[in-house]
Design a protein around this motif. Structure first.
Motif, PDB file in Angstrom:
ATOM      1  N   PHE A 199       0.795  -1.447   0.003  1.00  0.00           N
ATOM      2  CA  PHE A 199       0.303  -0.464   0.054  1.00  0.00           C
ATOM      3  C   PHE A 199       0.844   0.938  -0.322  1.00  0.00           C
ATOM      4  O   PHE A 199       1.938   1.198   0.732  1.00  0.00           O
ATOM      5  CB  PHE A 199      -0.968  -0.198   1.252  1.00  0.00           C
ATOM      6  CG  PHE A 199      -1.441  -0.911   1.070  1.00  0.00           C
ATOM      7  CD1 PHE A 199      -2.850  -0.889   0.337  1.00  0.00           C
ATOM      8  CD2 PHE A 199      -1.593  -2.345   2.031  1.00  0.00           C
ATOM      9  CE1 PHE A 199      -3.986  -2.063   0.195  1.00  0.00           C
ATOM     10  CE2 PHE A 199      -2.584  -3.326   1.849  1.00  0.00           C
ATOM     11  CZ  PHE A 199      -3.411  -3.400   0.951  1.00  0.00           C
ATOM     12  N   GLY A 200       0.530   2.058  -0.610  1.00  0.00           N
ATOM     13  CA  GLY A 200       1.767   3.127  -1.117  1.00  0.00           C
ATOM     14  C   GLY A 200       0.006   4.411  -0.147  1.00  0.00           C
ATOM     15  O   GLY A 200       1.177   5.576  -0.197  1.00  0.00           O
ATOM     16  N   ASN A 201      -0.421   3.998   0.818  1.00  0.00           N
ATOM     17  CA  ASN A 201      -1.408   5.280   0.711  1.00  0.00           C
ATOM     18  C   ASN A 201      -1.409   4.579   2.744  1.00  0.00           C
ATOM     19  O   ASN A 201      -2.383   4.699   3.395  1.00  0.00           O
ATOM     20  CB  ASN A 201      -2.775   4.933   0.854  1.00  0.00           C
ATOM     21  CG  ASN A 201      -3.973   3.911   0.513  1.00  0.00           C
ATOM     22  OD1 ASN A 201      -2.635   3.280   0.868  1.00  0.00           O
ATOM     23  ND2 ASN A 201      -5.065   3.885   0.237  1.00  0.00           N
ATOM     24  N   MET A 202      -0.101   4.372   3.330  1.00  0.00           N
ATOM     25  CA  MET A 202      -0.180   4.450   4.339  1.00  0.00           C
ATOM     26  C   MET A 202       0.540   5.123   5.134  1.00  0.00           C
ATOM     27  O   MET A 202       1.136   4.943   6.370  1.00  0.00           O
ATOM     28  CB  MET A 202       0.439   2.813   4.853  1.00  0.00           C
ATOM     29  CG  MET A 202      -0.637   1.831   4.160  1.00  0.00           C
ATOM     30  SD  MET A 202       0.257   0.153   5.473  1.00  0.00           S
ATOM     31  CE  MET A 202      -0.525  -1.021   5.265  1.00  0.00           C
ATOM     32  N   GLY A 203      -0.104   6.143   4.623  1.00  0.00           N
ATOM     33  CA  GLY A 203       1.151   7.645   5.381  1.00  0.00           C
ATOM     34  C   GLY A 203       2.326   8.386   4.570  1.00  0.00           C
ATOM     35  O   GLY A 203       2.393   7.631   3.550  1.00  0.00           O
ATOM     36  N   ASN A 204       2.539   9.109   5.294  1.00  0.00           N
ATOM     37  CA  ASN A 204       3.859  10.090   4.610  1.00  0.00           C
ATOM     38  C   ASN A 204       4.840   9.338   4.146  1.00  0.00           C
ATOM     39  O   ASN A 204       5.854  10.173   4.191  1.00  0.00           O
ATOM     40  CB  ASN A 204       3.713  11.215   5.381  1.00  0.00           C
ATOM     41  CG  ASN A 204       2.393  12.814   4.961  1.00  0.00           C
ATOM     42  OD1 ASN A 204       2.115  12.373   3.962  1.00  0.00           O
ATOM     43  ND2 ASN A 204       2.826  12.831   6.060  1.00  0.00           N
ATOM     44  N   GLU A 235      13.827  13.299  -4.114  1.00  0.00           N
ATOM     45  CA  GLU A 235      15.516  13.746  -3.607  1.00  0.00           C
ATOM     46  C   GLU A 235      15.053  14.419  -2.676  1.00  0.00           C
ATOM     47  O   GLU A 235      16.397  13.920  -2.043  1.00  0.00           O
ATOM     48  CB  GLU A 235      15.934  14.096  -5.161  1.00  0.00           C
ATOM     49  CG  GLU A 235      17.275  13.975  -4.899  1.00  0.00           C
ATOM     50  CD  GLU A 235      18.564  14.882  -5.895  1.00  0.00           C
ATOM     51  OE1 GLU A 235      17.745  14.592  -6.936  1.00  0.00           O
ATOM     52  OE2 GLU A 235      19.871  14.621  -5.984  1.00  0.00           O
ATOM     53  N   ASP A 236      14.050  15.458  -2.129  1.00  0.00           N
ATOM     54  CA  ASP A 236      14.118  16.425  -1.365  1.00  0.00           C
ATOM     55  C   ASP A 236      13.123  15.615   0.013  1.00  0.00           C
ATOM     56  O   ASP A 236      13.398  15.108   0.554  1.00  0.00           O
ATOM     57  CB  ASP A 236      13.354  17.731  -1.587  1.00  0.00           C
ATOM     58  CG  ASP A 236      14.177  18.696  -2.793  1.00  0.00           C
ATOM     59  OD1 ASP A 236      15.830  17.937  -2.346  1.00  0.00           O
ATOM     60  OD2 ASP A 236      13.800  19.098  -3.733  1.00  0.00           O
ATOM     61  N   GLU A 237      11.900  15.625  -0.743  1.00  0.00           N
ATOM     62  CA  GLU A 237      11.320  14.791   0.327  1.00  0.00           C
ATOM     63  C   GLU A 237      11.463  13.680   0.843  1.00  0.00           C
ATOM     64  O   GLU A 237      11.517  13.108   1.699  1.00  0.00           O
ATOM     65  CB  GLU A 237       9.846  14.875  -0.851  1.00  0.00           C
ATOM     66  CG  GLU A 237       7.869  14.272  -0.037  1.00  0.00           C
ATOM     67  CD  GLU A 237       7.209  14.616  -0.782  1.00  0.00           C
ATOM     68  OE1 GLU A 237       6.082  15.259  -0.058  1.00  0.00           O
ATOM     69  OE2 GLU A 237       7.190  14.341  -2.210  1.00  0.00           O
ATOM     70  N   MET A 238      12.024  12.398  -0.375  1.00  0.00           N
ATOM     71  CA  MET A 238      12.086  11.351   0.580  1.00  0.00           C
ATOM     72  C   MET A 238      13.559  10.332  -0.439  1.00  0.00           C
ATOM     73  O   MET A 238      13.670   9.823  -0.827  1.00  0.00           O
ATOM     74  CB  MET A 238      11.428  10.063   0.338  1.00  0.00           C
ATOM     75  CG  MET A 238       9.782  10.341   0.163  1.00  0.00           C
ATOM     76  SD  MET A 238       8.538   8.711  -0.731  1.00  0.00           S
ATOM     77  CE  MET A 238       7.369   8.728   0.933  1.00  0.00           C
ATOM     78  N   LYS A 249       5.249   1.833   4.029  1.00  0.00           N
ATOM     79  CA  LYS A 249       6.152   2.672   4.988  1.00  0.00           C
ATOM     80  C   LYS A 249       7.742   2.365   4.612  1.00  0.00           C
ATOM     81  O   LYS A 249       8.302   1.560   5.737  1.00  0.00           O
ATOM     82  CB  LYS A 249       5.395   1.280   6.206  1.00  0.00           C
ATOM     83  CG  LYS A 249       4.294   1.516   6.451  1.00  0.00           C
ATOM     84  CD  LYS A 249       3.925   1.094   7.767  1.00  0.00           C
ATOM     85  CE  LYS A 249       2.160   1.673   8.253  1.00  0.00           C
ATOM     86  NZ  LYS A 249       1.545   0.918   9.270  1.00  0.00           N
ATOM     87  N   GLY A 250       7.838   2.995   3.809  1.00  0.00           N
ATOM     88  CA  GLY A 250       9.096   3.379   4.060  1.00  0.00           C
ATOM     89  C   GLY A 250       9.890   1.925   2.920  1.00  0.00           C
ATOM     90  O   GLY A 250      11.733   1.666   3.005  1.00  0.00           O
ATOM     91  N   THR A 251       9.577   1.268   2.472  1.00  0.00           N
ATOM     92  CA  THR A 251       9.962  -0.114   1.430  1.00  0.00           C
ATOM     93  C   THR A 251       9.571   0.335   0.437  1.00  0.00           C
ATOM     94  O   THR A 251       8.545   0.122  -0.719  1.00  0.00           O
ATOM     95  CB  THR A 251       9.274  -1.582   2.148  1.00  0.00           C
ATOM     96  OG1 THR A 251       9.978  -1.357   4.021  1.00  0.00           O
ATOM     97  CG2 THR A 251      10.208  -2.798   1.879  1.00  0.00           C
ATOM     98  N   LEU A 252      10.238   0.441  -0.901  1.00  0.00           N
ATOM     99  CA  LEU A 252      10.143   0.531  -2.106  1.00  0.00           C
ATOM    100  C   LEU A 252       9.737  -0.774  -2.232  1.00  0.00           C
ATOM    101  O   LEU A 252      11.044  -2.096  -2.540  1.00  0.00           O
ATOM    102  CB  LEU A 252      11.632   1.197  -2.754  1.00  0.00           C
ATOM    103  CG  LEU A 252      11.581   0.835  -4.009  1.00  0.00           C
ATOM    104  CD1 LEU A 252      10.389   1.366  -4.257  1.00  0.00           C
ATOM    105  CD2 LEU A 252      12.960   1.407  -4.403  1.00  0.00           C
ATOM    106  N   TYR A 253       8.449  -1.296  -3.426  1.00  0.00           N
ATOM    107  CA  TYR A 253       8.682  -2.394  -3.949  1.00  0.00           C
ATOM    108  C   TYR A 253       8.387  -1.932  -5.333  1.00  0.00           C
ATOM    109  O   TYR A 253       7.722  -1.287  -5.654  1.00  0.00           O
ATOM    110  CB  TYR A 253       7.459  -2.674  -3.721  1.00  0.00           C
ATOM    111  CG  TYR A 253       7.372  -3.598  -1.946  1.00  0.00           C
ATOM    112  CD1 TYR A 253       7.439  -4.713  -1.954  1.00  0.00           C
ATOM    113  CD2 TYR A 253       6.557  -2.764  -0.732  1.00  0.00           C
ATOM    114  CE1 TYR A 253       7.156  -5.600  -0.786  1.00  0.00           C
ATOM    115  CE2 TYR A 253       6.882  -3.334   0.155  1.00  0.00           C
ATOM    116  CZ  TYR A 253       7.001  -4.319   0.311  1.00  0.00           C
ATOM    117  OH  TYR A 253       7.071  -4.962   1.729  1.00  0.00           O
ATOM    118  N   CYS A 254       8.861  -3.066  -6.412  1.00  0.00           N
ATOM    119  CA  CYS A 254       9.160  -2.759  -8.044  1.00  0.00           C
ATOM    120  C   CYS A 254       7.608  -3.569  -8.590  1.00  0.00           C
ATOM    121  O   CYS A 254       7.259  -4.729  -8.408  1.00  0.00           O
ATOM    122  CB  CYS A 254       9.969  -3.046  -8.830  1.00  0.00           C
ATOM    123  SG  CYS A 254       9.579  -2.934 -10.279  1.00  0.00           S
TER     124      CYS A 254
END
Lengths: 469, 444
Positions: free
Chosen positions: A247-252, A298-301, A331-336
């Protein structure tokens, strides 16, 4: 030995698109080259053919058993339980054939949700609003795709609540509103199908798999294949990809986006793409929120931006081709989630070919083979500004490429006379003959009402490089 | 005011329109455009392609302007320059017609004497631009009546002229009457003098002569009729003038320090005898020009292969011809016995739709039939002349699938229209690379 219908991403052959579909083969390949892909498996196109060719539309014997044992693996890897109350696993069920047929077949997200697992998800995420939103999206999508409930019935209920809540955008709806929408959606399904919404996740999964398989022989898909001349040798049946939902909508610290490994418009060697923080893919598609250019990450994350760059580099290094990929940060983990060869215009194709050779990514032969020769035509003639949206008054045969603007003149002599004065003219004839040649010289382009691609006007115009319709 | 109608829309002569030959769209009014650019990257890519390719890519170009463009697109020479296009300019067509209508060899020669310097200048222009690359010039190909107005038009013109003569006669009567009346009047109205009746009579005679000629030259089947080398052999003055213009242009270029390699190409050949006869003229004029200009000329003499019999007799033809060029448009027509226009307008779409024929053979080279003929002709020709240069100058020369085939039968070059050259260069490279990969796969 019974037929193997199901392949885990770790075991499927990434080259076998015919069996696993393009998307499935790619998910296997990405998993096997060490990219972070959510765990999952592919049900083969052979299973699809078995279903659509079966007079009772039955799933092949043994298939669901294989699905369940692979699902158990996904549960183990995700540390979640399918249908579990405390720590539920949600999955996506997507179609994917050997040839890309965008939007032609069905996809279901958030499968596994019911009133119980919903509570578990709320505990898991601590985000009630998101969970009710996911729930109502699932009922809607499943209802539409797998149960055939008309979309308008959902829309009507949705709008009613929105109005009641005084919300202009979907994002203005509270979790309470969304909970109410979910209830009403369940009612829509019951009314429309005469049966309650299936709550057993395993039953949901079986219905969904069958629906995706059947969408292969649905009207849309059949028409599409006919239109684009996709033969059974090119693609026969769709695979079903089952994958853990992320989920990409679990917070900022979550986001979703799409990327190109290079700019598909210019071919420039910079990552290109868009993303939205705290959003699901649908939000991007729906155009409710405007996505940001990927450079802003790059700035945001910053850490995730570096990871994304790394992902991009891995993709290109492996595929040796520009990739068009989808990603989600949970939550901070990148998935392709998906990758495929990027579609580009001729300018970008040429530029990337030349640059990838310079970078040593591909050799000259690969650089030359990846461009369809006919595409170069785009680069050699002036073209209409693609931003212009004017309606043509007629469509003719493409006799000689390029664009011409001028005053219509109906005979060669007048065309020559006017042309001499510096006027831009277009020679308009029923058909042309060799004695019209002086009119050709004087004209910007030629328009005839008769003749084919090899008639006099077309041949002469092509020779002169003048546009002709 | 004349109009053009498209469905429910209409525009008159003088209306501003935009046509897009890349999509087939026609717009009323002006639509904004963006210019095409031959980018640096494309140049680099095509250089890579040239290094991989075995096939050369030449251009079909009839004018210095075409040649200039072809060069920009990377042509390695001109594979087809059609001389008939050069006779169509406004100041040339009347001389051409004079030549055609001529009743005697002397009259014809006098017209050709006027055309010689014009052609020579045409060739010099192209040679200079293309120097030092080869330029293939095809001698006159179409039936000469194509240069004459149609019979229908001539008959109409004559009707108008006869009317005019009647009217002028009436004017004459009026003029006489006025002179008579004036003797009884004070104010003399003037009867204006219009065209001289003698001029009208002359015009009528001229048009009648052209009409007679057009009727005499009428053919039931012009594409299979009196054209190409057949025409060249019946009116030797025409080809002799063209050969002379080519060789003189070459000599003048060479004198000016411009290196040139012309190639004289004979169309519609079906037997070596035809080549032999033309070759005699070439040898004779060659000797004369070299003597006159005191230069040594380097040129080749070759034949189109666009007649089935020519392909079957390629070994014989190779005794005379130093190069071959397949004219696949005519060769396709001849091999299928299809007339292109009739086929495309009447039955070919049905043939394609019902799968009787996979493709339109005029767009996609028919590898199985026409291609087989070509393959044999190449083999037979090279049996006599081992390193024979063989190319293709039909429209197929610019299409990737056909180019792959041309590569596979070892043609030396393909020739296509200017804008298709980059496409052909890439396709030629791909053909070579794919062949290499197949060989490697087999070995593995």
């Amino acid at each position: 030995m019974s037929t193997k219908w199901v392949y885990a991403f770790e075991e499927g052959d990434g080259k076998n698109k015919k069996l696993l579909g393009g998307k499935g083969a790619n998910l296997c390949e990405m998993t096997q080259i060490g990219l972070r892909v959510p765990p999952g498996f592919v049900i083969t196109t052979e299973a699809c053919l078995a279903v659509v060719n079966d007079s009772k539309n039955a799933l092949p014997p043994g298939m669901m058993e294989q699905v369940h044992s692979h699902l158990a693996e996904v549960e183990r890897k995700s540390h979640r339980v399918f249908g579990g109350r405390d720590n539920p696993l949600l999955i996506s069920v997507r179609s994917g054939s050997a040839m890309s047929m965008p939007g032609m077949m069905d996809t279901i997200l958030n499968l596994g949700l019911n009133a119980e697992t919903l509570q578990g998800l709320i505990v898991q995420t601590g985000n009630e609003r998101f969970c009710y939103d996911a729930y109502r999206r699932f009922i809607q999508l499943f209802g539409k795709v797998a149960l055939g409930v008309p979309e308008a019935e959902f829309d009507a209920e949705f709008e009613a609540i929105k109005q009641k809540a005084g919300a202009t955008h979907d994002v203005d709806l509270s979790s309470h509103d969304l909970a109410e929408i979910s209830e009403r959606f369940l009612g829509v399904v019951r009314r429309s199908t005469g049966k309650p919404f299936p709550v057993d996740p395993r039953e949901q999964l079986e219905i969904a798999i069958r629906a995706v398989f059947n969408s292969w022989s649905g009207r849309r898909a059949v028409d599409y294949r006919r239109e684009f001349k996709i033969t059974p040798e090119m693609a026969n049946g769709t695979a079903v990809n089952v994958m853990q939902m992320v989920f990409g909508n679990m917070g900022n610290d979550s986001a979703t986006g799409v990327g190109f490994t290079r700019d598909p418009g210019t071919g420039e060697n910079v990552m290109f793409g868009e993303y939205l923080v705290n959003a699901q893919g649908e939000d991007v598609v729906a155009g409710i929120r405007t996505p940001k250019p990927v450079a802003a990450m790059e700035d945001e994350m910053p850490r995730l931006y570096r990871e994304l760059l790394e992902l991009r580099n891995k993709l290109e290094a492996h595929y040796k081709e520009i990739q068009d990929f989808e990603f989600t940060i949970e939550k901070g983990t990148l998935y392709c989630l998906q990758t495929r060869n990027g579609k580009m215009n001729a300018h970008a194709l040429v530029r990337t070919s030349v640059e990838m050779v310079k970078e040593g990514l591909i050799d000259k032969k690969q650089a030359l083979l990846r461009i369809q020769p006919e595409m170069l035509e785009q680069m050699l003639f002036p073209r209409l500004d693609p931003k212009v949206t004017k309606k043509p008054i007629a469509m003719g045969l493409l006799a000689s490429p390029g664009v011409a603007i001028g005053v219509a003149v109906f005979d060669a002599d007048r065309a020559e006379k006017l042309g001499r004065t510096g006027e831009r003219v277009i020679l308009v004839r029923e058909e042309t003959k060799p004695e019209d040649i002086h009119g050709f010289f004087a004209s910007q382009g030629i328009l005839t009402s008769r003749g084919g691609k090899t008639s006099h006007a077309a041949v002469v115009a092509r020779g002169m490089g003048k546009p002709c319709v | 005011m004349r109009h053009a109608r498209t469905g429910d829309q209409e525009f008159g002569e003088g209306a501003l329109i935009t046509i897009d030959g890349t999509t087939g769209a026609v717009y009323l009014g002006e639509v904004a455009m963006i210019e095409a650019e031959f980018s640096e990257e494309l140049a680099v890519l095509l250089q890579m392609a040239d290094a991989m390719a075995r096939l050369g890519v030449m251009a079909n170009a009839d004018t210095p302007l075409d040649a200039q463009r072809a060069l920009k697109f990377g042509a390695m020479g001109i594979g087809l320059s059609r001389t008939e296009r050069m006779f169509n300019g406004t100041e040339r067509l009347p001389i051409m017609i004079e030549m055609i209508v001529a009743e005697t060899a002397e009259e014809r020669q006098s017209a050709l004497d006027k055309l010689l310097p014009i052609q020579r200048e045409d060739f010099k222009g192209i040679f200079t631009i293309m120097s030092p690359l080869p330029v293939t010039i095809r001698l006159l190909d179409p039936p000469i009546h194509e240069f004459l107005p149609t019979e229908h038009l001539l008959v109409e013109d004559l009707e108008h002229l006869h009317h005019l003569r009647e009217i002028l006669r009436g004017m004459q009567v009026l003029s006489d009457a006025v002179t008579f009346m004036n003797q009884t009047r004070d104010n003399q109205p003037q009867v204006q003098k219009f065209t001289d009746p003698v001029l009208v009579d002359e015009a009528i005679l001229k048009k009648e002569a052209i009409l007679r000629k057009a009727r005499a030259l009428h053919e039931v089947n012009p594409m299979l009729g009196h054209r190409g080398v057949r025409l060249g052999l019946t009116f030797p003055e025409i080809y002799r003038m063209q050969i002379r213009a080519i060789l003189e242009a070459a000599a003048e270029c060479q004198k000016a320090g411009v290196e040139v390699h012309p190639e004289i190409m004979i169309p519609q050949v079906c037997t070596a005898q035809e080549l032999k006869r033309v070759k005699v003229w070439v040898d004779e004029i060659h000797a004369t020009v070299e003597k006159l200009y005191q230069v040594k000329l380097d040129f080749r003499f070759g034949s189109m292969l666009e007649v089935v019999r020519a392909c079957m007799r390629a070994d014989n033809l190779a005794e005379e011809a130093e190069f071959f060029s397949f004219g696949t448009n005519d060769l396709t027509q001849a091999t299928f016995s299809f007339s292109r226009e009739d086929a495309e307008n009447k039955f070919l779409p049905m043939y394609n739709q019902s799968g009787i024929l996979q493709d339109n053979p005029f767009e996609v080279l028919d590898v199985k039939g026409v291609g087989r003929l070509m393959e044999s002709a190449v083999k037979w020709g090279r049996h006599i002349r081992t390193d024979m240069k063989v190319g293709i100058c039909g429209e197929h020369g610019g299409h990737p699938a056909s180019i792959r085939f041309c590569h596979s039968i070892n043609l030396t070059y393909v020739s296509c229209s200017g804008p298709r050259i980059p496409i052909a260069r890439l396709a030629a490279a791909q053909a070579a690379i794919l062949e290499g990969q197949r060989v490697a796969d087999k070995a593995a």
